[in-house]
Structure formats: structure tokens, C-alpha cells
Scaffold this motif. Structure first.
Motif, short mmCIF file in Angstrom:
data_model
loop_
_atom_site.label_atom_id
_atom_site.label_comp_id
_atom_site.label_asym_id
_atom_site.label_seq_id
_atom_site.Cartn_x
_atom_site.Cartn_y
_atom_site.Cartn_z
N ASP A 1 56.00 58.33 91.65
CA ASP A 1 56.44 58.36 90.26
C ASP A 1 55.36 57.92 89.27
O ASP A 1 55.55 58.05 88.06
N ALA A 2 54.24 57.41 89.78
CA ALA A 2 53.16 56.94 88.91
C ALA A 2 52.29 58.11 88.47
O ALA A 2 52.32 59.20 89.05
N TYR A 3 51.48 57.85 87.43
CA TYR A 3 50.55 58.85 86.90
C TYR A 3 49.12 58.31 87.02
O TYR A 3 48.51 57.93 86.03
N PRO A 4 48.57 58.30 88.23
CA PRO A 4 47.27 57.66 88.43
C PRO A 4 46.06 58.53 88.08
O PRO A 4 44.93 58.05 88.13
N ALA B 1 48.44 62.63 84.91
CA ALA B 1 49.13 63.46 85.89
C ALA B 1 49.46 62.66 87.15
O ALA B 1 48.74 61.72 87.51
N LYS B 2 50.55 63.05 87.78
CA LYS B 2 50.85 62.45 89.07
C LYS B 2 49.90 62.99 90.13
O LYS B 2 49.43 62.24 90.99
N PHE B 3 49.60 64.28 90.04
CA PHE B 3 48.67 64.93 90.96
C PHE B 3 47.86 65.96 90.19
O PHE B 3 48.29 66.45 89.14
N LEU C 1 57.14 64.87 95.29
CA LEU C 1 57.56 64.67 93.90
C LEU C 1 59.08 64.54 93.78
O LEU C 1 59.58 63.82 92.92
N ARG C 2 59.81 65.22 94.63
CA ARG C 2 61.27 65.13 94.60
C ARG C 2 61.79 63.85 95.26
O ARG C 2 62.98 63.56 95.18
N GLY C 3 60.89 63.13 95.94
CA GLY C 3 61.32 61.93 96.65
C GLY C 3 61.93 62.24 98.00
O GLY C 3 62.61 61.40 98.59
N TRP C 4 61.68 63.43 98.51
CA TRP C 4 62.24 63.83 99.79
C TRP C 4 61.33 63.47 100.96
O TRP C 4 61.80 63.40 102.10
N ALA C 5 60.05 63.33 100.70
CA ALA C 5 59.09 63.05 101.78
C ALA C 5 58.15 61.94 101.35
O ALA C 5 57.93 61.71 100.16
#
Length: 609
Positions: free
Chosen positions: A156-159, A179-181, A354-358
Motif C-alpha cells: 500500500d506504500a508509494y516508495p 508510485a507503488k510500482f 496490489l489487490r492484497g491477494w498475494a
């Protein structure tokens, strides 16, 4: 007056470079619901030339995104290859014709040519349906990656902090994007992203010089509409049929030409011209005549370089893809194919994180899978390019490349060339523990297509058409012949097992497993011996989820899949297909726990409400 600070914005994924790799990623992520921005320094997109060959596996991938039919409609298909060698009487003679590519399990066992601009348009138009467009002309001028462990470990961070410069504004307005990625798929061998991240490359540049020209020919050459390989005493040429009456020549140019600046080692295009390239082509193709009709659509001259990046990611937050991480000769048509397959591999993994699924660890498999492939590609390309550039075997040159050697190279590397034989090694997302229960369906390779029929109406359907790239894992339950009591009993038991709270469907299904998993039941029962309602309700969420390994009503297609996959009609098997179409794991009915463990190695359970 003091300058106003640059505006600051946030995005899930920022993509630098709107070539095939960047657009493949953007389109896949956009349709997965990810917030994406894609920028490119070009004022206008590519419209002619550049990469142009699409191989069988890439056609399958484009079809999985709903883009394959348009590709085939707009492109040019070719099925046959022709080979020419020096003639004892001077000039060249045809030695053989074969299929263009040997891809026995390919759904589309042929190649399609379409210039790069046409391929890019497929993705841009698809993205436009979601109101996402390439922003141009925009360049990245700086990139920073946080050192904070908590930032790097939290999806969830934007590093990632990237400064963008908008070149179409008078003052070159700047913008800061968090951006997150980020994905760098820019400028190929001169990738700004790769250089800004200090990612080194391994490999070297050859001394082989090639010219490329796209023309409409006036010729008496009989194989002008076939994929043609010409080895002559005057040099080497490859002919590619293109859209309409266009053709493309790849032509070996003499190393003593003045096309290369000896000080920089780079091609000097001011000293090259399409006329000089065509002069070389005319000499190679004698005794056949070839001249161009009208203007040249596109041309270039290049020196073959074979390099691969040392890493494809930095802290699993910034990734490079396509030509930014591997460069090679274009004569095997791998460049655009490899680039799009890179981000096809990456997109679903980013989406799951990004969805928190993995877990974030899933992203490490992008480099482990695609870096090995790129290294294999470079090794192949070195052999392939040398075979192209070396002199052909003749009475005066017995040590030259023989027709048999050249054809043997094509045959032995067909799985690699076509893409259908690419295999990912065992990892968290490739588990071959139970390979024997589907002995001919190789874990780590793409799911091979077969024709089945729907149990409900006996309409034929290709398996690939029910395995779209929709970001879901496909759970294929090969149930055997359910009219056999033992098989039906086993299927009911499997349903009870998979229906428990300990099953992967419920642990990792995010509260409604159909969001993550798409389950199909494939029976070996004959079409007239069962109704689709005979299948336990657990395995038929919809009538279209029950398939039969039998022929259609006219006996024209279908049948034989169990044998082709090496699956027992008595025992059955469970096959898990990843969102990118590759087989992740297979297991017998009584080893569901191994499938549970497979998903537990990288998936996250949904938080309790």
C-alpha cells in the motif's frame, strides 16, 4: 517570483515507455482494475516498420486478451518457409520448402506479420475502452526508491518517486509522481530506466551489419510470399511477407562498408540508404530479378548486439522489461514476442500483490522466470545469428554452413522459436511434484489447447477460449467418466474436500472464490450418455463450466484430450492453470492438500470481516 512547486500525484503503477512491452502491461493492469499511467517520449506513436513478426504462442496470448482475431484480420499469415543455397551454375537455387514453423501443439501453427504500430494500436484501443491513454511527449528525468523497509514491504506504500517532464509545454512543466510500482520498458538498448537504476548488462556487440527494408517488390522470385532464407555467395537474405503486397528484406551487408563510424562503433545512417540495401539484395537473389515499386515504407541499418541485464528488478518495486533488459538480433522474430511475454508474466503478479491477494514474494518469480528465458534467448541468438552470417557450404567452401545444419537448427529450436515450448523451472508458482498424473501436460509450460464440447449443448469450444487472461487461476477438474460409479463417487468426495474451510478456494478466495478462481469440470463421458446436470452442483456454477472430451455433433472436432494430456480416464486429475496460461501445479484427487500448500506458498488469506 519564486517558481511554483511541481504538482505531486500518486498512481499504482507508472510505466515508462509505450512500446509493445509497456502497452501489454498497461492493458492487462487496466482491465484488472489497477490505476495505471503510461508515458512515452515520442510525440506520435510508431506507424510503420520496426518489429513485425508474431509467433504462435504470442498469438495465443493476444487471443486470451480478446485481441487475436483483429491481429489475424489486419496482419498477414504465412505457413510456409523456403530455403535457397548457392547454385553450381552461379546464383541461387531452391533446396527445400517446409512448414514455416514446427509447432504441433500450437492453436495457431503459423506466423502473422503486422508492423509494430499495428500491434501497439491493439493495446491502445483496448485501453481506450477504459479511458486510459498514453501520455506523450513525456520523459522521466529522475527516479528515487525509498530505503524504508516498511515502505518497501507494504504493497500500500508509494516508495517510488519519479519526476516527469512534459515536453509539449512551453516551459517543460515537471510533475512528481509517487508510485507503488514502476515498469521501465523504454528505448531498448538505451533504456533510461535501466541506466538510472545502474543496472548493468552482460554481452557484447558483433561485427555483423544488417540492413532492413520494407517495400512492394517487382520480382520473378517464386517464394516472395513465403518466409524465405537465402544463403548465397554474395551474402545472406531473409524475406518476410507483410501486409498487402509489402515484403521485408533482412540483408547481410559487407563488413567493409562505410555504414559504421569506426570511432563510435555505431551505424552512420547518413552513409546508408535503401537503394544501397536493395543493391545488395539484388546481388544475393540472382538470377532472380527484384526492384522496388514506389517508395520505401521503412528501412534501417543495424549492428547485431546480444546483451541481457544483470537483474530485471530493483527491490521488487521497479522492474524493467522488453528490450530494456534483453537485446538480440531480430531475424528470429523474438524481440517483440519476448517483450510482450515479459509483461504478460509480470502483470498478473503485480495485480495480485496490489489487490492484497498475494505476498510481495510473488514478484520475485518475474525475474527468476524471465531472466532465465532471456539468457536462453541470447545463447540461442548467438548460434542463430552466426549461422545466418557465416558463408554457405559450397564446392569452394566445404566448411561453410550446410542446408542440413540450418534446417536442423530450425527444427531443434522450434519450441523456443514458436514460444510454445518455453518452460519455467520449479518455484513457488511451479510445482511438478505430481507430474505423473498428467504426464504429457508439462508443469511450467503453457496449457496446451484442445477442442472440447459443452456438455449442455455439444457446441465445440477450444479450451483456450474458456481460459481468458482475466487474472483468475483456472481450476480444471478432469473428472473421468462420471457414468462409472467409482468416478462419480470420487468426484463427490473431491467436492466435499474442496468445499471445506481448509480448502484453497475458501482460504484464498477473498470471500467469494469466483473472483480469484474459475473452476471447470471436464468429463470423459460420451455426449449422449450424460446431461450437464449430472455433474455435482459444486462443479457447475454455470452450464458453460462443464465440458466433455468428445467430438461435436458432426465428428469434426474434439476428443482425445485425456490421452493427449496423459490423464487417466479412471483416476482423473486436478490441473491448476496460472492467470498467464501456464500450468502451475497438477495433483490427483486425493492430494488436494498439495494444491492447498501450493497456494499457501504465495497467496494471502482474506482478512476476517
Amino acid at each position: 517570483m519564486p517558481l511554483s512547486p511541481a504538482p505531486v500525484n500518486k498512481v499504482d503503477v507508472l510505466i515508462i515507455g509505450a512500446g509493445p512491452a509497456g502497452l501489454m502491461a498497461a492493458n492487462a493492469l487496466v482491465h484488472a482494475g489497477v490505476t495505471v499511467r503510461i508515458v512515452d517520449k515520442k510525440v506520435v506513436p510508431v506507424t510503420v516498420g520496426h518489429a513485425d513478426g508474431i509467433h504462435p504462442r504470442t498469438i495465443e496470448i493476444l487471443q486470451s486478451y480478446g485481441l487475436g482475431e483483429r491481429l489475424q484480420r489486419e496482419g498477414t499469415r504465412f505457413d510456409r518457409a523456403a530455403f535457397y543455397n548457392p547454385s553450381p551454375n552461379g546464383g541461387i537455387k531452391r533446396t527445400q520448402r517446409t512448414e514455416a514453423i514446427f509447432a504441433p501443439t500450437a492453436r495457431y501453427p503459423f506466423l502473422v506479420t503486422r508492423h509494430q504500430g499495428g500491434i501497439e494500436a491493439l493495446f491502445r484501443d483496448s485501453m481506450a475502452s477504459k479511458d486510459v491513454f498514453v501520455q506523450r511527449p513525456v520523459v522521466a528525468t529522475s527516479i528515487e526508491l525509498s530505503d524504508s523497509r516498511s515502505d518497501l514491504e507494504s504493497p500500500d506504500a508509494y516508495p517510488v518517486k519519479i519526476t516527469l517532464k512534459h515536453l509539449d509545454s512551453e516551459d517543460g512543466d515537471e510533475e512528481v509522481v509517487h508510485a507503488k510500482f514502476a515498469i521501465g520498458s523504454d528505448a531498448g538498448a538505451h533504456s533510461w530506466t535501466r541506466k538510472a537504476l545502474n543496472i548493468g548488462v552482460e554481452g557484447d556487440q558483433t561485427t555483423s551489419i544488417w540492413g532492413v527494408v520494407d517495400i512492394v517488390p517487382d520480382t520473378d522470385f517464386p517464394d516472395i510470399r513465403n518466409w524465405t532464407f537465402i544463403h548465397s555467395n554474395q551474402g545472406t537474405l531473409m524475406n518476410i511477407p507483410r501486409e498487402g503486397d509489402l515484403i521485408r528484406f533482412y540483408i547481410q551487408l559487407s563488413s567493409d562498408t562505410d555504414f559504421v563510424n569506426r570511432e563510435t562503433g555505431r551505424v552512420d545512417l547518413t552513409k546508408a540508404s535503401p537503394d544501397r540495401i536493395m543493391e545488395a539484395a539484388a546481388k544475393i537473389m540472382q538470377p532472380y530479378r527484384v526492384v522496388r515499386v514506389g517508395n520505401v515504407e521503412w528501412w534501417t541499418v543495424y549492428i547485431i548486439g546480444q546483451r541481457v541485464a544483470q537483474t530485471f528488478s530493483v527491490k521488487d518495486r521497479v522492474f524493467i522489461a522488453g528490450d530494456a533488459c534483453h537485446t538480440h538480433s531480430p531475424k528470429a522474430g523474438q524481440g517483440m514476442n519476448a517483450s510482450m511475454c515479459d509483461t504478460h508474466n509480470l502483470a498478473w503478479k503485480l495485480s495480485y500483490v496490489l489487490r492484497g491477494w498475494a505476498s510481495m514474494s510473488l514478484l520475485k518469480t518475474y525475474e527468476s522466470e524471465r531472466l532465465k528465458y532471456a539468457q536462453d534467448l541470447i545463447n540461442f541468438d548467438k548460434k542463430w545469428s552466426k549461422m545466418f552470417s557465416d558463408k554457405p557450404q559450397s564446392e569452394d567452401n566445404l566448411e561453410g554452413v550446410s542446408h542440413e545444419e540450418f534446417l536442423g537448427m530450425l527444427a531443434s529450436q522450434s519450441g523456443f522459436l514458436s514460444g510454445i515450448g518455453i518452460r519455467y523451472e520449479p518455484s513457488t508458482v511451479v510445482n511438478n511434484k505430481h507430474q505423473a498424473c498428467a504426464s504429457k501436460l508439462i508443469v511450467g509450460e503453457r496449457m496446451t489447447p484442445r477442442d472440447f464440447v459443452y456438455a449442455a449443448n455439444v457446441n465445440p469450444v477450444n479450451l483456450h477460449d474458456v481460459l481468458p487472461s482475466d487474472m483468475r487461476f483456472k481450476i480444471l477438474v478432469f473428472a473421468g467418466d462420471i457414468k462409472v460409479e467409482a468416478s462419480m463417487k470420487r468426484l463427490h468426495a473431491l467436492g466435499e474436500n474442496m468445499g471445506t474451510s481448509n480448502s484453497f478456494l475458501w482460504r484464498f478466495g477473498q470471500g467469494a472464490y469466483e473472483k480469484v478462481f474459475d473452476m471447470l469440470c471436464i468429463c470423459a463421458t460420451k455426449k449422449d450418455d450424460m446431461d450437464f446436470t449430472d455433474v455435482p452442483k459444486f462443479f457447475r456454477s454455470h452450464w458453460s463450466k462443464v465440458l466433455l472430451d468428445d467430438t461435436d455433433m458432426y465428428g469434426r472436432s474434439g476428443g482425445g484430450a485425456y490421452e493427449a494430456y496423459g490423464i487417466s480416464r479412471e483416476e482423473g486429475a486436478i490441473v491448476v492453470v496460472r492467470p498467464d496460461g501456464y500450468v502451475g501445479v497438477v495433483a490427483p484427487f486425493d492430494h488436494v492438500d498439495d494444491i492447498n500448500q501450493y497456494f499457501a506458498s504465495f497467496m494471502l488469506e482474506a482478512p476476517e470481516a
